[in-house]
Design an enzyme around this catalytic site. Structure first.
Site, PDB file in Angstrom:
ATOM      1  N   ARG A 161      -2.574  15.897  -9.681  1.00 38.50           N
ATOM      2  CA  ARG A 161      -3.626  14.886  -9.780  1.00 38.50           C
ATOM      3  C   ARG A 161      -4.929  15.373 -10.428  1.00 38.50           C
ATOM      4  O   ARG A 161      -5.516  14.637 -11.228  1.00 38.50           O
ATOM      5  CB  ARG A 161      -3.919  14.260  -8.411  1.00 38.50           C
ATOM      6  CG  ARG A 161      -2.682  13.636  -7.744  1.00 38.50           C
ATOM      7  CD  ARG A 161      -3.028  12.761  -6.556  1.00 38.50           C
ATOM      8  NE  ARG A 161      -3.729  11.568  -6.973  1.00 38.50           N
ATOM      9  CZ  ARG A 161      -5.022  11.378  -6.829  1.00 38.50           C
ATOM     10  NH1 ARG A 161      -5.762  12.283  -6.225  1.00 38.50           N
ATOM     11  NH2 ARG A 161      -5.582  10.288  -7.271  1.00 38.50           N
ATOM     12  N   CYS A 171       0.194  28.730 -16.815  1.00 38.09           N
ATOM     13  CA  CYS A 171      -0.411  29.305 -18.013  1.00 38.09           C
ATOM     14  C   CYS A 171      -0.942  28.223 -18.947  1.00 38.09           C
ATOM     15  O   CYS A 171      -0.388  28.006 -20.030  1.00 38.09           O
ATOM     16  CB  CYS A 171       0.603  30.182 -18.730  1.00 38.09           C
ATOM     17  SG  CYS A 171       0.744  31.754 -17.912  1.00 38.09           S
ATOM     18  N   PRO A 225       0.825  -1.212   0.000  1.00 39.39           N
ATOM     19  CA  PRO A 225       0.000   0.000   0.000  1.00 39.39           C
ATOM     20  C   PRO A 225       0.862   1.267   0.000  1.00 39.39           C
ATOM     21  O   PRO A 225       1.914   1.297   0.636  1.00 39.39           O
ATOM     22  CB  PRO A 225      -0.779  -0.110   1.319  1.00 39.39           C
ATOM     23  CG  PRO A 225       0.052  -0.988   2.188  1.00 39.39           C
ATOM     24  CD  PRO A 225       0.876  -1.875   1.300  1.00 39.39           C
TER      25      PRO A 225
HETATM   26  N1  LLP Z   1       2.827  -1.456  -6.101  1.00 45.79           N
HETATM   27  C1  LLP Z   1       3.076  -1.152  -7.391  1.00 45.79           C
HETATM   28  C2  LLP Z   1       3.813  -2.108  -8.211  1.00 45.79           C
HETATM   29  C3  LLP Z   1       2.613   0.072  -7.920  1.00 45.79           C
HETATM   30  O1  LLP Z   1       2.855   0.353  -9.193  1.00 45.79           O
HETATM   31  C4  LLP Z   1       1.892   0.971  -7.105  1.00 45.79           C
HETATM   32  C5  LLP Z   1       1.393   2.246  -7.629  1.00 45.79           C
HETATM   33  C6  LLP Z   1       1.678   0.620  -5.753  1.00 45.79           C
HETATM   34  C7  LLP Z   1       2.154  -0.613  -5.288  1.00 45.79           C
HETATM   35  C8  LLP Z   1       0.957   1.501  -4.777  1.00 45.79           C
HETATM   36  O2  LLP Z   1      -0.335   1.816  -5.149  1.00 45.79           O
HETATM   37  P1  LLP Z   1      -1.276   2.611  -4.097  1.00 45.79           P
HETATM   38  O3  LLP Z   1      -1.465   1.729  -2.895  1.00 45.79           O
HETATM   39  O4  LLP Z   1      -0.552   3.865  -3.727  1.00 45.79           O
HETATM   40  O5  LLP Z   1      -2.507   2.878  -4.855  1.00 45.79           O
HETATM   41  N2  LLP Z   1      -0.078   8.850  -9.545  1.00 45.79           N
HETATM   42  C9  LLP Z   1      -1.324   8.148  -9.385  1.00 45.79           C
HETATM   43  C10 LLP Z   1      -1.138   6.774  -8.777  1.00 45.79           C
HETATM   44  C11 LLP Z   1      -0.165   5.894  -9.549  1.00 45.79           C
HETATM   45  C12 LLP Z   1       0.072   4.581  -8.868  1.00 45.79           C
HETATM   46  C13 LLP Z   1       1.248   3.861  -9.445  1.00 45.79           C
HETATM   47  N3  LLP Z   1       1.546   2.618  -8.851  1.00 45.79           N
HETATM   48  C14 LLP Z   1      -2.274   9.005  -8.565  1.00 45.79           C
HETATM   49  O6  LLP Z   1      -1.938  10.139  -8.241  1.00 45.79           O
HETATM   50  O7  LLP Z   1      -3.392   8.581  -8.266  1.00 45.79           O
END
Ligand code: LLP
Length: 435
Positions: free
Chosen positions: A327, A358, A289
């Site tokens: 985001r 801009c 997570p």
């Molecule tokens: N494990 C792997 C292999 C991942 O690629 C990711 C996230 C995570 C774990 C963790 O995911 P989480 O628990 O944080 O959802 N920039 C985007 C989110 C991109 C997530 C990329 N990978 C946003 O702002 O929503």
């Protein structure tokens, strides 16, 4: 408490407080835009995850997804809590080692790793989570040449469709991530036959900001099918099963509330079924997570520069844009906004919060009901701890903001505000252009 966020409150002056510290005071002291993180909240959420996933007979390890928030102080806090780390680049790997994560607690995932990254991972002794058969071949060559032993797993694409923003779904059958289930036997056979490789586990990560536990059960069921066929057809007993991260949080009160326990139950339903039916030894379970742990720990404070009324909309122009919080533009993401210095006033009008980049797309929040806002007011964007500061850029040649940590009612800078000198530090004007 603001909504479901126990670390946010309102003081007698009608100001927003985070971890017991006046947010308006922080904006005055450190200027804006400013990210503020509540340490206790990060710790609480980490512990919630551990409690929800704890299961008798299973060794469960949390590998915090460093990409969500790579602030060294946050990494250190999670290390102190006992987390491991999921990293995807040289920078993240070095950051994790720098704050004291042990190599054996780190897993290196990435959908196309460079030779340099593979070498660093080999030298460090972390688990390398392979993404393709080609990558396996490259790793084998590197190991043979340099006489390294590699601890490996494969990322499997379980071909499921989580209901999330299309950019955040990573386990669709057409996604760029992982090997197809049909390739798994070939991949594991090739890895197991190589004397430089130690096959340790299997991995999936189906996406991010997922609010539907069922999709985890479906994906974990598929992953377990592969685990079983590896055992039955190749005699491979995997040490760990990594089910990834992606557990969604509530950005708005309207979002579905899913407790972390529901995700855990869905995943364990699938794992338990396979373990019992096929009489497998209970493997270690890894989870990754990011957002769930750090997402709501942080607010972004911005100042109102201008209020502009047009026949169509009322714009509140603030001193941050998608260079500060990407985001909303990238994923059409919703972040709750409050007026930090007018918390006791009632909503009075519907406004649109415009960034200072801009570009027309630089709208941070659309059609929000807020108290009457004037120039100089401080707005807070909530739940910006995950993929907030870390996705900020210097676009429009603006320095990135400072980050403050609130710890037991005391505030401290954990990242300095960048300066103009930082912006030009790496720039070079060739001598030839100087005359
Ligand atoms: N494990 C792997 C292999 C991942 O690629 C990711 C996230 C995570 C774990 C963790 O995911 P989480 O628990 O944080 O959802 N920039 C985007 C989110 C991109 C997530 C990329 N990978 C946003 O702002 O929503």
């Amino acid at each position: 408490m603001i909504g479901h966020r126990p670390h946010l409150s309102v003081n007698d002056e009608g100001h927003l407080e985070i971890g017991g510290v006046d947010a308006v005071g922080l904006a005055e002291t450190y200027k804006t835009p400013l990210y503020v993180t509540d340490e206790e909240r990060v710790r609480t959420r980490y512990r919630e995850v551990c409690a929800a996933f704890s299961r008798s007979g299973y060794d469960v390890r949390v590998k915090y997804a460093c990409k969500a928030n790579t602030s060294l102080a946050v990494l250190r806090i999670l290390r102190q809590e006992g987390a491991g780390a999921d990293v995807l680049s040289e920078g993240e790997l070095r950051a994790a080692l720098h704050v004291g994560f042990r190599p054996e607690d780190i897993i290196f995932t990435g959908n196309n790793k460079s030779d340099e990254e593979l070498l660093l991972a080999l030298e460090s002794g972390v688990v390398i989570n392979l993404d393709s058969l080609h990558e396996l071949e490259r790793l084998k060559e590197l190991c043979a040449k340099r006489r390294f032993k590699a601890r490996v797993s494969f990322r499997i694409n379980p071909a499921v469709s989580p209901k999330t923003h299309p950019h955040l779904a990573t386990g669709l059958k057409e996604s760029k991530f992982g090997i197809q289930q049909g390739e798994a036997l070939e991949a594991y056979r090739a890895a197991a036959e190589d004397r430089h490789l130690l096959v340790e586990g299997i991995h999936m990560h189906i996406g991010s900001q997922i609010l539907d536990p069922e999709v985890y059960e479906e994906a974990a069921t598929r992953l377990m099918e592969t685990v079983c066929s590896l055992k039955e057809e190749l005699g491979i007993d995997l040490g760990f099963i990594d089910v990834g991260g992606g557990f969604g949080i509530r950005y708005s009160e309207g979002d579905r509330y899913v407790s972390i326990k529901e995700f855990a139950d869905a995943i364990f339903a699938a794992i338990d079924r396979a373990v019992e039916k096929r009489r497998l030894k209970k493997p270690a379970i890894f989870i990754e997570p990011g957002r769930y742990i750090v997402g709501d720990s942080t607010i972004l404070l911005v100042k109102v520069n201008t209020v502009k009324e047009t026949p169509y909309r009322k714009f509140i122009g603030v001193d941050a844009g998608f260079n500060t919080l990407a985001r909303p533009l990238l994923y059409n993401a919703y972040h709750e906004v409050v007026v930090a210095n007018r918390m006791k006033e009632r909503p009075k009008e519907v406004v649109t919060i415009a960034g200072n980049v801009c570009e027309s797309g630089d709208i941070l929040a659309c059609d929000r009901s807020l108290p009457a806002v004037s120039e100089g007011d401080i707005l807070a964007f909530l739940d910006t701890g995950a993929y907030g500061f870390i996705m900020a850029s210097q676009y429009n040649f603006r320095p990135r903001p400072a980050v403050v940590l609130v710890r037991g009612g005391v505030d401290m800078v954990i990242r300095d505000r960048e300066s103009f000198e930082d912006l030009i530090e790496k720039e070079r004007i060739p001598e030839e252009l100087k005359s």
